[in-house]
Design a protein around this motif. Sequence first.
Motif, mmCIF file in Angstrom:
data_model
loop_
_atom_site.group_PDB
_atom_site.id
_atom_site.type_symbol
_atom_site.label_atom_id
_atom_site.label_comp_id
_atom_site.label_asym_id
_atom_site.label_seq_id
_atom_site.Cartn_x
_atom_site.Cartn_y
_atom_site.Cartn_z
ATOM 1 N N ASP A 134 2.679 2.273 -7.418
ATOM 2 C CA ASP A 134 3.532 2.469 -8.662
ATOM 3 C C ASP A 134 3.665 1.224 -9.278
ATOM 4 O OD1 ASP A 134 5.544 1.484 -7.019
ATOM 5 O OD2 ASP A 134 6.732 3.017 -7.028
ATOM 6 N N GLU A 135 4.468 0.731 -10.148
ATOM 7 C CA GLU A 135 4.706 -0.731 -11.042
ATOM 8 C C GLU A 135 5.192 -1.322 -9.858
ATOM 9 O OE1 GLU A 135 3.604 -2.085 -13.747
ATOM 10 O OE2 GLU A 135 2.322 -0.240 -14.124
ATOM 11 N N SER A 136 6.161 -0.960 -8.985
ATOM 12 C CA SER A 136 6.792 -1.708 -8.215
ATOM 13 C C SER A 136 5.814 -2.167 -6.906
ATOM 14 C CB SER A 136 8.114 -0.998 -7.474
ATOM 15 O OG SER A 136 9.083 -0.718 -8.174
ATOM 16 N N GLY A 137 4.939 -1.335 -6.516
ATOM 17 C CA GLY A 137 3.897 -1.888 -5.641
ATOM 18 C C GLY A 137 2.925 -2.985 -6.265
ATOM 19 N N MET A 138 2.681 -2.595 -7.407
ATOM 20 C CA MET A 138 1.867 -3.721 -8.107
ATOM 21 C C MET A 138 2.565 -5.136 -8.115
ATOM 22 S SD MET A 138 -1.093 -2.247 -9.899
ATOM 23 C CE MET A 138 -0.991 -2.636 -11.325
ATOM 24 N N SER A 139 3.827 -5.013 -8.396
ATOM 25 C CA SER A 139 4.518 -6.307 -8.262
ATOM 26 C C SER A 139 4.585 -6.858 -7.008
ATOM 27 C CB SER A 139 6.044 -6.176 -8.776
ATOM 28 O OG SER A 139 5.883 -5.864 -10.120
ATOM 29 N N GLY B 243 -6.603 -17.847 -12.334
ATOM 30 C CA GLY B 243 -5.686 -16.817 -13.106
ATOM 31 C C GLY B 243 -4.582 -16.367 -12.172
ATOM 32 N N GLU B 244 -3.832 -15.449 -12.926
ATOM 33 C CA GLU B 244 -2.644 -15.186 -12.144
ATOM 34 C C GLU B 244 -3.113 -14.076 -11.426
ATOM 35 O OE1 GLU B 244 0.336 -16.915 -12.272
ATOM 36 O OE2 GLU B 244 -0.657 -18.198 -13.868
ATOM 37 N N PRO B 245 -2.082 -13.930 -10.142
ATOM 38 C CA PRO B 245 -2.385 -12.706 -9.573
ATOM 39 C C PRO B 245 -2.420 -11.406 -9.852
ATOM 40 C CG PRO B 245 -1.023 -14.253 -8.080
ATOM 41 C CD PRO B 245 -1.236 -14.817 -9.678
ATOM 42 N N ARG B 246 -1.392 -11.293 -10.947
ATOM 43 C CA ARG B 246 -1.501 -10.011 -11.628
ATOM 44 C C ARG B 246 -2.589 -9.351 -12.366
ATOM 45 N NH1 ARG B 246 3.041 -6.121 -11.523
ATOM 46 N NH2 ARG B 246 2.234 -4.464 -13.334
ATOM 47 N N ASP B 247 -3.447 -10.605 -12.801
ATOM 48 C CA ASP B 247 -4.448 -10.371 -13.341
ATOM 49 C C ASP B 247 -5.581 -9.625 -12.432
ATOM 50 O OD1 ASP B 247 -3.959 -11.780 -15.479
ATOM 51 O OD2 ASP B 247 -4.739 -13.581 -14.925
ATOM 52 N N TRP B 248 -5.551 -9.751 -11.239
ATOM 53 C CA TRP B 248 -6.501 -9.293 -10.294
ATOM 54 C C TRP B 248 -5.816 -7.896 -9.401
ATOM 55 C CZ3 TRP B 248 -11.352 -10.927 -10.903
ATOM 56 C CH2 TRP B 248 -11.596 -11.910 -11.438
ATOM 57 N N VAL B 249 -4.686 -7.400 -9.387
ATOM 58 C CA VAL B 249 -4.245 -6.695 -8.876
ATOM 59 C C VAL B 249 -4.527 -5.350 -9.299
ATOM 60 C CG1 VAL B 249 -2.340 -7.945 -7.435
ATOM 61 C CG2 VAL B 249 -1.867 -6.730 -9.645
ATOM 62 N N GLY B 250 -4.595 -4.161 -8.381
ATOM 63 C CA GLY B 250 -4.838 -2.796 -9.209
ATOM 64 C C GLY B 250 -4.015 -2.067 -8.110
ATOM 65 N N ARG B 251 -3.932 -0.648 -8.550
ATOM 66 C CA ARG B 251 -2.997 0.411 -8.094
ATOM 67 C C ARG B 251 -3.798 0.795 -6.598
ATOM 68 N NH1 ARG B 251 0.841 1.741 -11.103
ATOM 69 N NH2 ARG B 251 0.333 1.592 -13.345
ATOM 70 N N GLY B 252 -5.180 0.477 -6.215
ATOM 71 C CA GLY B 252 -5.304 0.615 -4.867
ATOM 72 C C GLY B 252 -5.189 2.086 -4.367
ATOM 73 N N SER C 278 0.703 -1.224 0.226
ATOM 74 C CA SER C 278 0.188 0.003 0.010
ATOM 75 C C SER C 278 0.851 1.261 0.004
ATOM 76 C CB SER C 278 -0.873 0.006 1.295
ATOM 77 O OG SER C 278 -1.665 1.256 1.269
ATOM 78 N N ALA C 279 0.400 2.253 -0.652
ATOM 79 C CA ALA C 279 0.894 3.581 -0.522
ATOM 80 C C ALA C 279 0.845 4.415 0.635
ATOM 81 C CB ALA C 279 0.549 4.496 -1.711
ATOM 82 N N TYR C 280 0.217 3.766 1.710
ATOM 83 C CA TYR C 280 -0.317 4.386 3.148
ATOM 84 C C TYR C 280 0.117 3.560 4.070
ATOM 85 C CZ TYR C 280 -2.419 8.184 0.386
ATOM 86 O OH TYR C 280 -2.704 9.408 -0.494
ATOM 87 N N PRO C 281 0.400 3.855 5.177
ATOM 88 C CA PRO C 281 0.667 2.873 6.442
ATOM 89 C C PRO C 281 -0.543 2.809 6.952
ATOM 90 C CG PRO C 281 0.778 5.644 6.913
ATOM 91 C CD PRO C 281 0.660 5.359 5.524
ATOM 92 N N ALA C 282 -0.577 1.655 7.760
ATOM 93 C CA ALA C 282 -1.699 1.057 8.344
ATOM 94 C C ALA C 282 -2.569 1.978 9.165
ATOM 95 C CB ALA C 282 -1.667 -0.360 9.279
ATOM 96 N N GLU C 283 -1.804 2.988 9.912
ATOM 97 C CA GLU C 283 -2.424 3.999 10.692
ATOM 98 C C GLU C 283 -3.423 4.626 10.063
ATOM 99 O OE1 GLU C 283 0.854 3.437 10.171
ATOM 100 O OE2 GLU C 283 1.711 2.951 12.202
#
Length: 359
Positions: A217-222, A204-213, A106-111
Amino acid sequence: MPDEGLGRVRPERNEIDMNATTPLAPFSTLAEFREILAAAPDCDQAARDAAEARNDRLTKPPRSLGRLDDLAIWLSGWQGTPKPAVDNPQISVFAGNHGVTQRGVSAYPAEVTEQMVLNFQAGGAAINQIARSVGARLTVHAIDLDRPTADFTQGPAMTEAECVAALAVGWNALLAGTDLLVAGEMGIGNTTAAAAIATALFGGEPRDWVGRGTGVDESGMSRKAEAIAEGLAANPVASEDPLEALRCLGGREIAAMAGIIARARVERVPVILDGFICTAAAAVLAKAVPGAIDHAQAGHQSAEAAHRNMLLRLELDPILTLGMRLGEASGAGVAIGVVRAAAACQSGMASFAEAGVTG
């Protein structure tokens, strides 16, 4: 925590439970939950048939209101009347924290989860404004925010008892008199959990279902895709049983949404689903028990890439497509206005005979 009533725009329609506990529910295991869901009644076919007959007599060409006519007839079947109404809509938002966030998904912390719940309480979030604009009662349930689920890359996110407890929070959150329900969520990391559930349920593959949330960025998607692959490997039972997918890969807020959607099915309360994460919760029910979400419509198609694919798999046609990806029940909340308009036309329009118009 601040006082429960502090800063609420409409105190009578915004209720915050900051420390949701495990309320009583008619199930204590996932198997019992499945049995109760399987025994839920179908819609009132006689009311639906009467609604169709009434709709054909209204002062308009047949089915000229398009989707509004369809929504009105669907609503009639679940409310048990040919003249449906949306007088007491309820929006319930559930919040939970996820151990998988330590994987950098995630781009944000759990807090931020707790901070946003406090914003709900203060009346400052988008869903507060949307709920007020459509006259909906808003309840927010923060579920054990100081105790995140386990990191599902290492094993199950929840024990059975924890998953059942979260289901029970949702089950008991349905307010008396609700005639239309919207469920939503807040939880940093929960797009990863929803994508993991989708992969387990639909393949399917995990990449088929992940998004930017939240905007990774692309590293986060990976990192998301890698975490899901590891989670499926660590929890092989998740691909064999939908409720195990919820337990092993989901979060407390996702389980709570499944719980309230299931309770609505049992009580014949029609439901509008929100975005990707809410739809993942509904998908668990649909895969666990055929017909379990017949009482639900898709409120909108979110901008989260995999949401459209999930809606297609569930054969759900979204009411709105507005490019939204906020979550917190915002898209479905807006759709309440459309469903209310459908009910008003079905129930308030005159028939040709009543209006003295030649049909």
